[in-house]
Scaffold this motif. Structure first.
Motif, mmCIF file in Angstrom:
data_model
loop_
_atom_site.group_PDB
_atom_site.id
_atom_site.type_symbol
_atom_site.label_atom_id
_atom_site.label_comp_id
_atom_site.label_asym_id
_atom_site.label_seq_id
_atom_site.Cartn_x
_atom_site.Cartn_y
_atom_site.Cartn_z
ATOM 1 N N TRP A 103 0.736 -1.074 0.215
ATOM 2 C CA TRP A 103 -0.081 -0.065 -0.182
ATOM 3 C C TRP A 103 0.921 1.013 -0.002
ATOM 4 N N SER B 199 -3.027 6.855 0.378
ATOM 5 C CA SER B 199 -4.358 7.381 0.011
ATOM 6 C C SER B 199 -4.752 8.804 0.464
ATOM 7 N N LYS B 200 -5.555 9.597 -0.138
ATOM 8 C CA LYS B 200 -6.319 10.542 0.149
ATOM 9 C C LYS B 200 -7.238 10.616 1.490
ATOM 10 N N LYS B 201 -8.007 9.440 1.477
ATOM 11 C CA LYS B 201 -8.918 9.060 2.052
ATOM 12 C C LYS B 201 -8.506 8.694 3.725
ATOM 13 N N PRO B 202 -9.036 9.620 4.600
ATOM 14 C CA PRO B 202 -8.630 9.248 6.015
ATOM 15 C C PRO B 202 -9.000 7.672 6.375
ATOM 16 N N LYS B 203 -10.073 7.058 5.806
ATOM 17 C CA LYS B 203 -10.588 5.803 6.448
ATOM 18 C C LYS B 203 -9.457 4.858 5.948
ATOM 19 N N LYS B 204 -8.936 4.925 4.903
ATOM 20 C CA LYS B 204 -7.910 4.070 4.435
ATOM 21 C C LYS B 204 -6.955 4.386 5.226
ATOM 22 N N GLN B 205 -6.457 5.520 5.560
ATOM 23 C CA GLN B 205 -5.221 5.649 6.386
ATOM 24 C C GLN B 205 -5.330 5.120 7.887
ATOM 25 N N ARG B 206 -6.390 5.326 8.478
ATOM 26 C CA ARG B 206 -6.652 4.912 9.767
ATOM 27 C C ARG B 206 -6.546 3.060 9.789
ATOM 28 N N LYS B 207 -7.088 2.568 8.527
ATOM 29 C CA LYS B 207 -7.230 1.370 8.260
ATOM 30 C C LYS B 207 -5.874 0.680 8.536
#
Length: 129
Positions: free
Chosen positions: A8, A11-19
């Motif tokens: 990985w 990503s710009k998406k915080p959800k993916k960063q937290r995951k």
């Protein structure tokens, strides 16, 4: 359920960063415990940050305990939290609770070189100087 991905990139998406952070294995979560060094230590060791360990003296930079200093009592690698001596709340019943602080919200003011586990760090620091 998909497990943590080694490949990985971001990503710009915080959800993916937290995951990514939540599902990371412990040897990767260990890297998230890096803490900035004070200006004096930064000049002495020629590095910006190092992993926080038990016994290090730290200064709280953010949160409701900003400006307080203390020694690190416990480091929880899995949750990415650091427990600092003197950072506690008093309960109604009279007991005290230690408040965990996230590692990036701290600043190391003094390194604990007596810790046997920091031997690798010590060799690394000596090579830098």
């Amino acid at each position: 359920m998909k497990t943590w991905s080694k490949s990985w990139k971001g990503s710009k998406k915080p959800k993916k960063q937290r995951k990514y952070v939540a599902r990371a294995p412990p040897h990767i979560k260990n890297r998230f415990l890096g803490v900035h060094l004070s200006k004096e230590l930064r000049q002495k060791h020629q590095m910006r940050s190092i992993r926080v360990r038990k016994g290090d003296k730290v200064l709280v930079m953010k949160g409701s305990f900003t400006g307080k200093t203390g020694a690190v009592e416990k480091v929880n690698v899995i949750r990415g939290l650091v427990y600092v001596q003197g950072i506690e709340l008093t309960r109604k019943e009279g007991g005290k609770i230690q408040i965990p602080i996230k590692a990036p919200n701290l600043l190391i003011t003094e390194l604990n070189m007596t810790d046997k586990r920091r031997f690798k760090d010590k060799l690394f620091l000596e090579k830098k100087v």
